[in-house]
Design a protein around this motif. Structure first.
Motif, PDB file in Angstrom:
ATOM      1  N   GLU A  10      -7.576   2.679  -3.339  1.00 63.07           N
ATOM      2  CA  GLU A  10      -7.761   3.758  -4.311  1.00 63.07           C
ATOM      3  C   GLU A  10      -7.613   5.119  -3.652  1.00 63.07           C
ATOM      4  O   GLU A  10      -7.187   6.079  -4.282  1.00 63.07           O
ATOM      5  N   ARG A  27     -12.350   9.008  -8.672  1.00 65.66           N
ATOM      6  CA  ARG A  27     -11.257   8.038  -8.579  1.00 65.66           C
ATOM      7  C   ARG A  27     -11.758   6.607  -8.765  1.00 65.66           C
ATOM      8  O   ARG A  27     -11.135   5.804  -9.458  1.00 65.66           O
ATOM      9  N   ILE A  28     -12.878   6.300  -8.145  1.00 65.98           N
ATOM     10  CA  ILE A  28     -13.437   4.950  -8.253  1.00 65.98           C
ATOM     11  C   ILE A  28     -13.884   4.680  -9.683  1.00 65.98           C
ATOM     12  O   ILE A  28     -13.617   3.609 -10.235  1.00 65.98           O
ATOM     13  N   SER A  31     -10.897   4.022 -11.871  1.00 67.64           N
ATOM     14  CA  SER A  31     -10.309   2.695 -11.665  1.00 67.64           C
ATOM     15  C   SER A  31     -11.168   1.618 -12.322  1.00 67.64           C
ATOM     16  O   SER A  31     -10.646   0.646 -12.875  1.00 67.64           O
ATOM     17  N   GLN A  32     -12.482   1.792 -12.313  1.00 65.65           N
ATOM     18  CA  GLN A  32     -13.360   0.835 -12.983  1.00 65.65           C
ATOM     19  C   GLN A  32     -13.183   0.911 -14.497  1.00 65.65           C
ATOM     20  O   GLN A  32     -13.228  -0.103 -15.179  1.00 65.65           O
ATOM     21  N   LYS A  36     -10.654  -2.380 -13.143  1.00 66.05           N
ATOM     22  CA  LYS A  36     -10.747  -2.895 -11.778  1.00 66.05           C
ATOM     23  C   LYS A  36     -12.203  -3.210 -11.448  1.00 66.05           C
ATOM     24  O   LYS A  36     -13.105  -2.464 -11.819  1.00 66.05           O
ATOM     25  N   SER A  39     -12.871  -1.597  -5.412  1.00 56.43           N
ATOM     26  CA  SER A  39     -12.019  -0.519  -4.920  1.00 56.43           C
ATOM     27  C   SER A  39     -11.978  -0.577  -3.409  1.00 56.43           C
ATOM     28  O   SER A  39     -12.989  -0.836  -2.760  1.00 56.43           O
TER      29      SER A  39
END
Length: 107
Positions: A10, A27-28, A31-32, A36, A39
């Motif tokens: 990531e 960012r994390i 993505s979740q 996702k 990461s």
């Protein structure tokens, strides 16, 4: 960088580019939100990055989720150096030697 690209990281944190913990957490979280479940963050160890363990602790506390760290050394990497890496390291060593020596190697 090649490892991060190949592994689907990531983010990559290196001393040459500033990175804020807020941006990393954003960012994390994004993505979740895309689905996702994990990461990967690649962190170059050094005094300017802060190190993997403190960064993992900050991210874990801010996102209220567990974080695991793995610190890989050259021994854990395994295998022989790729030719490009071996050549670049050899070239660096030769240039460094040439600067510190009165003997000038022919390249």
């Amino acid at each position: 960088m090649e490892v991060a690209l190949g592994g689907g990281a990531e983010a990559v944190i290196v001393p040459e580019f500033p990175c804020s913990i807020d941006d990393l957490c954003r960012r994390i979280a994004e993505s979740q939100a895309r689905g996702k479940r994990s990461s990967i963050i690649e962190i170059s160890e050094g005094p300017r990055t802060g190190g993997a363990i403190p960064i993992a602790a900050l991210v874990s506390a801010r996102l209220n989720m567990p974080a695991r760290t793995v610190v890989l050394g050259h021994i854990q990497r395994g295998g022989a150096l790729p030719p490009a890496t071996a050549c670049s390291r050899a070239g660096w060593a030769l240039r460094r030697y040439a600067r510190s020596s009165t003997i000038r190697p022919r390249c």
